[in-house]
Design a protein around this motif. Structure first.
Motif, PDB file in Angstrom:
ATOM      1  N   LEU A  27       0.871  -1.206   0.021  1.00 47.61           N
ATOM      2  CA  LEU A  27       0.142   0.158  -0.118  1.00 47.61           C
ATOM      3  C   LEU A  27       0.982   1.300  -0.137  1.00 47.61           C
ATOM      4  CD1 LEU A  27      -2.648  -1.122   2.610  1.00 47.61           C
ATOM      5  CD2 LEU A  27      -2.877  -1.224   0.071  1.00 47.61           C
ATOM      6  N   ARG A  28       2.280   1.336   0.311  1.00 47.85           N
ATOM      7  CA  ARG A  28       3.113   2.486   0.292  1.00 47.85           C
ATOM      8  C   ARG A  28       2.910   2.854  -1.098  1.00 47.85           C
ATOM      9  NH1 ARG A  28       8.972   0.527   2.822  1.00 47.85           N
ATOM     10  NH2 ARG A  28       9.638   2.823   2.931  1.00 47.85           N
ATOM     11  N   ALA A  29       2.656   4.373  -1.275  1.00 43.09           N
ATOM     12  CA  ALA A  29       2.410   5.057  -2.644  1.00 43.09           C
ATOM     13  C   ALA A  29       3.040   6.526  -2.378  1.00 43.09           C
ATOM     14  CB  ALA A  29       0.937   4.981  -2.796  1.00 43.09           C
ATOM     15  N   ASP A  30       3.147   7.221  -3.580  1.00 49.77           N
ATOM     16  CA  ASP A  30       3.688   8.624  -3.240  1.00 49.77           C
ATOM     17  C   ASP A  30       2.904   9.556  -2.745  1.00 49.77           C
ATOM     18  OD1 ASP A  30       5.840   7.713  -4.531  1.00 49.77           O
ATOM     19  OD2 ASP A  30       5.261   8.526  -6.630  1.00 49.77           O
ATOM     20  N   ASN A  31       1.457   9.050  -2.545  1.00 53.87           N
ATOM     21  CA  ASN A  31       0.380  10.071  -1.992  1.00 53.87           C
ATOM     22  C   ASN A  31       0.050   9.777  -0.643  1.00 53.87           C
ATOM     23  OD1 ASN A  31      -0.971   7.936  -2.603  1.00 53.87           O
ATOM     24  ND2 ASN A  31      -2.282   8.984  -3.789  1.00 53.87           N
ATOM     25  N   ASN A  32       0.789   8.695   0.059  1.00 58.45           N
ATOM     26  CA  ASN A  32       0.377   8.487   1.225  1.00 58.45           C
ATOM     27  C   ASN A  32       1.686   8.308   1.945  1.00 58.45           C
ATOM     28  OD1 ASN A  32       1.550   5.702   1.155  1.00 58.45           O
ATOM     29  ND2 ASN A  32      -0.505   4.941   0.873  1.00 58.45           N
ATOM     30  N   ALA A  33       1.551   8.225   3.552  1.00 55.38           N
ATOM     31  CA  ALA A  33       2.608   7.974   4.320  1.00 55.38           C
ATOM     32  C   ALA A  33       2.236   7.169   5.686  1.00 55.38           C
ATOM     33  CB  ALA A  33       3.031   9.397   5.083  1.00 55.38           C
ATOM     34  N   PHE A  34       3.118   6.517   6.060  1.00 54.31           N
ATOM     35  CA  PHE A  34       3.043   5.441   7.205  1.00 54.31           C
ATOM     36  C   PHE A  34       3.893   5.849   8.404  1.00 54.31           C
ATOM     37  CE2 PHE A  34       1.500   3.163   3.601  1.00 54.31           C
ATOM     38  CZ  PHE A  34       0.600   2.302   4.264  1.00 54.31           C
ATOM     39  N   ILE A  35       3.151   5.904   9.630  1.00 50.66           N
ATOM     40  CA  ILE A  35       4.111   5.975  10.992  1.00 50.66           C
ATOM     41  C   ILE A  35       3.964   4.496  11.700  1.00 50.66           C
ATOM     42  CG2 ILE A  35       4.131   6.853  13.049  1.00 50.66           C
ATOM     43  CD1 ILE A  35       3.080   9.343  12.170  1.00 50.66           C
ATOM     44  N   LEU A  36       5.044   3.929  11.879  1.00 49.53           N
ATOM     45  CA  LEU A  36       4.760   2.602  12.509  1.00 49.53           C
ATOM     46  C   LEU A  36       5.439   2.727  13.767  1.00 49.53           C
ATOM     47  CD1 LEU A  36       6.434   0.220   9.921  1.00 49.53           C
ATOM     48  CD2 LEU A  36       3.994   0.275  10.494  1.00 49.53           C
ATOM     49  N   ILE A  37       4.642   2.245  15.048  1.00 47.05           N
ATOM     50  CA  ILE A  37       5.201   2.547  16.406  1.00 47.05           C
ATOM     51  C   ILE A  37       5.200   1.002  16.324  1.00 47.05           C
ATOM     52  CG2 ILE A  37       4.463   2.703  18.469  1.00 47.05           C
ATOM     53  CD1 ILE A  37       2.465   4.948  17.406  1.00 47.05           C
ATOM     54  N   THR A  38       6.721   0.755  16.849  1.00 42.80           N
ATOM     55  CA  THR A  38       6.979  -0.868  17.045  1.00 42.80           C
ATOM     56  C   THR A  38       8.263  -0.802  17.969  1.00 42.80           C
ATOM     57  OG1 THR A  38       7.787  -2.781  15.548  1.00 42.80           O
ATOM     58  CG2 THR A  38       8.734  -0.746  15.028  1.00 42.80           C
ATOM     59  N   HIS A  39       8.470  -2.031  18.776  1.00 38.54           N
ATOM     60  CA  HIS A  39       9.383  -2.618  19.361  1.00 38.54           C
ATOM     61  C   HIS A  39      10.368  -3.309  18.660  1.00 38.54           C
ATOM     62  CE1 HIS A  39       8.592  -0.861  23.062  1.00 38.54           C
ATOM     63  NE2 HIS A  39       7.389  -1.500  23.178  1.00 38.54           N
ATOM     64  N   TYR A  40       9.917  -3.928  17.246  1.00 43.61           N
ATOM     65  CA  TYR A  40      10.536  -4.771  16.696  1.00 43.61           C
ATOM     66  C   TYR A  40      11.426  -4.262  15.299  1.00 43.61           C
ATOM     67  CZ  TYR A  40       6.876  -7.614  18.753  1.00 43.61           C
ATOM     68  OH  TYR A  40       6.373  -8.136  19.499  1.00 43.61           O
ATOM     69  N   GLN A  41      12.800  -4.519  15.773  1.00 43.95           N
ATOM     70  CA  GLN A  41      13.678  -4.195  14.767  1.00 43.95           C
ATOM     71  C   GLN A  41      13.519  -5.416  13.616  1.00 43.95           C
ATOM     72  OE1 GLN A  41      15.997  -3.497  13.163  1.00 43.95           O
ATOM     73  NE2 GLN A  41      16.651  -5.178  12.006  1.00 43.95           N
ATOM     74  N   ARG A  42      12.816  -6.766  13.750  1.00 40.69           N
ATOM     75  CA  ARG A  42      12.394  -7.582  12.973  1.00 40.69           C
ATOM     76  C   ARG A  42      11.224  -7.353  11.864  1.00 40.69           C
ATOM     77  NH1 ARG A  42      11.059 -13.372  15.256  1.00 40.69           N
ATOM     78  NH2 ARG A  42       9.322 -12.649  16.236  1.00 40.69           N
ATOM     79  N   LEU A  43      10.340  -6.142  12.512  1.00 42.93           N
ATOM     80  CA  LEU A  43       9.277  -5.910  11.574  1.00 42.93           C
ATOM     81  C   LEU A  43       9.917  -4.843  10.529  1.00 42.93           C
ATOM     82  CD1 LEU A  43       6.498  -5.180  10.691  1.00 42.93           C
ATOM     83  CD2 LEU A  43       6.191  -3.445  12.369  1.00 42.93           C
TER      84      LEU A  43
END
Ligand SMILES: Nc1ncnc2c1ncn2[C@@H]1O[C@H](COP(=O)(O)OP(=O)(O)OP(=O)(O)O)[C@@H](O)[C@H]1O
Length: 250
Positions: free
Chosen positions: A191-207
């Motif tokens: 779903l990553r695209a030029d017109n959107n953005a994601f903030i991922l809150i995570t503890h996982y380096q693995r993710l």
């Protein structure tokens, strides 16, 4: 897209965010890491406009407009999507009906009529394939009796259907197994695209091995105290947070 300046927020009169700055541009994926209790989930909740969280100072602009002035509903209509660690279950409301209503709301906000049933079903099919979502789950009641992994799949399906501008995914919970991590990662990558953005809150380096973020930030004691690229996540994995705490607290 998102500009956070000097954000201070409290919960029950306790200051949690203490001058947080963050700039997110369209097309970017930002990972937020940090020790327990540093304020990561609070940031997500403040952006979504949850009631218990009081902003005491600072500003948040979404595409130049004051996000904090909007109700939680209007934030969602403006394209802010917050995926909770523990999505709620709504017995009696099917996933599909929920999404139909949500999409109609977003369209009405933009002055558009509801989607034709045929177009809606086409979109459901297309997105189900994109994020490999089981049609049987789509027709069940919203999250009712879903396993943790199925809830994650559903969350990604909702993301695919609603196509938010800014998605905030709180994956802090240690209960996520490797499959759930992969589901989230695959979905975000699709779903990553030029017109959107994601903030991922995570503890996982693995993710972050599966989703390569453009930026990694460390949130500590209510502020972003360090930012870098994915190498920063590797460094954190290796050294833990103490070295950061020491430099900040010194
Ligand atoms: N609704 C609430 N009521 C009371 N205290 C809260 C609430 N939400 C957050 N807090 C407190 O705010 C602080 C920061 O919590 P937050 O969940 O934002 O941290 P976090 O960085 O996401 O932590 P973790 O990594 O453990 O998930 C904690 O001390 C927490 O107890």
């Amino acid at each position: 897209m998102l500009s956070i300046k000097n954000l201070h927020a409290s919960v029950e009169d306790k200051a949690i965010l203490k001058g947080l700055d963050l700039e997110v541009k369209a097309g970017e994926v930002h990972a937020i890491m940090g020790p327990n209790g540093s304020g990561k989930s609070t940031l997500g909740n403040v952006l979504a406009g949850r009631e218990a969280y009081e902003v005491t100072e600072g500003e948040v602009l979404l595409d130049g407009s004051d996000l904090l002035a909007l109700s939680p509903e209007d934030r969602a209509r403006e394209g802010v999507f917050l995926a909770f660690q523990y999505p709620i279950e709504i017995p009696g409301v099917s996933n599909i009906n929920f999404l139909k209503t949500a999409l109609s709301e977003i369209r009405a906000y933009k002055g558009l009529p509801p989607m034709e049933a045929r177009d809606f079903l086409k979109k459901v099919k297309e997105k189900q394939q994109l994020v490999e979502f089981d049609a049987k789950l789509a027709n069940r009641s919203l999250n009712e009796g879903f396993s943790g992994g199925e809830k994650k799949r559903n969350e990604i399906f909702q993301l695919a259907m609603l196509e938010p501008k800014l998605a905030i995914l709180d994956e802090t919970d240690s209960g996520l197994d490797i499959d759930a991590l992969r589901i989230v990662a695959r979905g975000v990558n699709q779903l990553r695209a030029d017109n959107n953005a994601f903030i991922l809150i995570t503890h996982y380096q693995r993710l972050l091995e599966y989703i390569v973020p453009d930026f990694v930030h460390v949130l500590y004691n209510g502020r972003i105290v360090r930012s870098g690229t994915k190498e920063l996540a590797l460094e954190l994995e290796e050294k833990g947070y103490d070295w950061i705490k020491e430099t900040v607290d010194a």
